[in-house]
Design an enzyme around this catalytic site. Sequence first.
Site, PDB file in Angstrom:
ATOM      1  N   TYR A   1       1.119  -1.148   0.046  1.00 23.35           N
ATOM      2  CA  TYR A   1      -0.016   0.020   0.041  1.00 23.35           C
ATOM      3  C   TYR A   1       0.992   1.182   0.006  1.00 23.35           C
ATOM      4  O   TYR A   1       1.785   1.310   0.651  1.00 23.35           O
ATOM      5  CB  TYR A   1      -0.882   0.006   1.281  1.00 23.35           C
ATOM      6  CG  TYR A   1      -1.883   1.192   1.321  1.00 23.35           C
ATOM      7  CD1 TYR A   1      -2.892   1.428   0.387  1.00 23.35           C
ATOM      8  CD2 TYR A   1      -1.672   2.130   2.321  1.00 23.35           C
ATOM      9  CE1 TYR A   1      -3.693   2.622   0.373  1.00 23.35           C
ATOM     10  CE2 TYR A   1      -2.350   3.309   2.236  1.00 23.35           C
ATOM     11  CZ  TYR A   1      -3.576   3.566   1.312  1.00 23.35           C
ATOM     12  OH  TYR A   1      -4.354   4.614   1.581  1.00 23.35           O
TER      13      TYR A   1
ATOM     14  N   ASP B   1       9.144   2.535  -0.562  1.00 25.23           N
ATOM     15  CA  ASP B   1       8.469   3.365   0.279  1.00 25.23           C
ATOM     16  C   ASP B   1       8.743   3.234   1.823  1.00 25.23           C
ATOM     17  O   ASP B   1       8.452   2.019   2.256  1.00 25.23           O
ATOM     18  CB  ASP B   1       6.884   2.894  -0.264  1.00 25.23           C
ATOM     19  CG  ASP B   1       5.986   3.789   0.516  1.00 25.23           C
ATOM     20  OD1 ASP B   1       6.095   4.357   1.586  1.00 25.23           O
ATOM     21  OD2 ASP B   1       4.762   3.708   0.045  1.00 25.23           O
TER      22      ASP B   1
ATOM     23  N   LYS C   1       5.109   9.368   8.350  1.00 27.61           N
ATOM     24  CA  LYS C   1       4.834   8.941   9.754  1.00 27.61           C
ATOM     25  C   LYS C   1       5.873   9.411  10.857  1.00 27.61           C
ATOM     26  O   LYS C   1       5.951  10.527  11.268  1.00 27.61           O
ATOM     27  CB  LYS C   1       4.661   7.421   9.472  1.00 27.61           C
ATOM     28  CG  LYS C   1       3.635   7.094   8.651  1.00 27.61           C
ATOM     29  CD  LYS C   1       2.670   5.837   9.056  1.00 27.61           C
ATOM     30  CE  LYS C   1       1.725   5.458   8.082  1.00 27.61           C
ATOM     31  NZ  LYS C   1       0.380   4.999   8.273  1.00 27.61           N
TER      32      LYS C   1
HETATM   33  N1  PMP Z   1       3.202   4.138   2.040  1.00 30.40           N
HETATM   34  C1  PMP Z   1       2.806   3.589   3.044  1.00 30.40           C
HETATM   35  C2  PMP Z   1       3.965   2.348   3.268  1.00 30.40           C
HETATM   36  C3  PMP Z   1       1.841   3.739   4.181  1.00 30.40           C
HETATM   37  O1  PMP Z   1       1.922   2.849   5.197  1.00 30.40           O
HETATM   38  C4  PMP Z   1       0.859   4.721   4.005  1.00 30.40           C
HETATM   39  C5  PMP Z   1       0.018   4.909   4.839  1.00 30.40           C
HETATM   40  N2  PMP Z   1      -0.421   4.104   5.786  1.00 30.40           N
HETATM   41  C6  PMP Z   1       1.006   5.481   2.848  1.00 30.40           C
HETATM   42  C7  PMP Z   1       2.273   5.515   1.942  1.00 30.40           C
HETATM   43  C8  PMP Z   1       0.108   6.771   2.557  1.00 30.40           C
HETATM   44  O2  PMP Z   1       0.443   7.707   3.684  1.00 30.40           O
HETATM   45  P1  PMP Z   1      -0.777   8.810   3.920  1.00 30.40           P
HETATM   46  O3  PMP Z   1      -1.552   8.140   4.724  1.00 30.40           O
HETATM   47  O4  PMP Z   1       0.098   9.644   4.988  1.00 30.40           O
HETATM   48  O5  PMP Z   1      -1.115   9.465   2.794  1.00 30.40           O
END
Ligand code: PMP
Length: 438
Positions: free
Chosen positions: A141, A236, A264
């Site tokens: 994700y 990511d 995060k």
């Molecule tokens: N990449 C990863 C690996 C994530 O876990 C998340 C959100 N859980 C995102 C991107 C997206 O980040 P955001 O919710 O801050 O848009």
Amino acid sequence: MKPNTLFQEALKHIPSGVNSPVRAFRAVGGTPLFMERGSGPYVYDAAGKRYLDFCLSWGPLIFGHAPKGLLRAIQKKAEWGTSFGAPTENEVALAKLIKKAFPSIEKVRLVSSGTEAVMSLIRLARGVTGRKKILKIEGGYHGHVDSLLVKTGSGGATFGRPDSLGVPEEFAQLTLSLPFNDSEALRRVFRKEGKNIAALILEPVPANMGVVLPKPGYLEEARSLTRKYGVQLIFDEVITGFRLGFGGAQERFGIHADLTALGKVLGGGLPLAAFGGKAKTMNELAPEGGVYQAGTLSGNPLATSAALWMLERLSPGIYSQLEIKSEEFYEELRSRIQYFGWPLELNAIGSMFTLFFRPSPPPSPPKRGRGKGEGVIDFASAKQSDTKRYAKFFHGCLAESVYLAPSQFEANFISTEHSAKDLARAVPIFERVLRKIF
Ligand code: PMP
């Protein structure tokens, strides 16, 4: 307003009553908790009930809720103004710290969410390679980016319809996906499509199908194939960055990505994310380059103050203490799982873990066939989990004042504020709940 009334009221005004799907508790049933405040390892709901928090706002809160120093830093900054839409000194200081943590990053831009960071990287990778296709991992994700809402994890994994409506087929066709940890599948895709792929994007330790560890050699294979075919390797690290160590998964596994997305922990609970890579690539961004990317609130002074406070405190000592404490906790859990013979598998690394409601593989040599006897190694094996049982476990823990991620396919987190005593207290609670379930 009472929590139940709050949700009824929210339903009238907000789609599904929530501002992000996983908060709706659809994967575990029941009414979402409305939270009111947090302190250290605890979160308090609107009725004033206190929970030991393992969800931790889905990862950012490595120092727990409301660290005093962070609050002071943002309060002080807020008195000078909340946004300028112009560069500030904070941004330069933060860029330097991010580069120190991630040697693969020579230049970095700040944005407000992980989705934005990834979306910008995808455009940049396509811009610099002149190629259209993106390769992703099933169950990975990366935020709600159009071209990546294909075979998604996290909320998408429990949604039953992982590919979102509203994403044109033509977009989805440009996204290829393959199972995690399968080097042979990776080689096959590269042989066939390598020259058409702009980027391979992956979470180096996937956490959105629950926590899944990379097999030795897998990330190395991804690195060498992307190099060979001129494909941008995007890590990511929105979850793993500053969580698995100051330099994230790249430091932990000794592999440098071409491009990295962060979020995060970086923002410590404020809306802040970042993306970066080689100066040559990053210079392709507007206005110097032709790849457009922008943001009114990018580099926001409150968010950067929080981030500076976080990064200045994330020392190697913090990570080693966190890991020792977490490992003891995992050991305790594993020994109970073994003793009671529950069909559970604990996947954990550093201060993040998932308890999969699926039997652990036997210690004997793996059976023939991919994934057989290897535990949870990809999305297909994660999905063999008994999500109904997980829901029971989640609600059982909630009744015992422990708040876990409200879905099987998510990571749980431990903060520096979870004392060894807090963790030791959680183990018999898990045991009590599990004994009722099995
Ligand atoms: N990449 C990863 C690996 C994530 O876990 C998340 C959100 N859980 C995102 C991107 C997206 O980040 P955001 O919710 O801050 O848009």
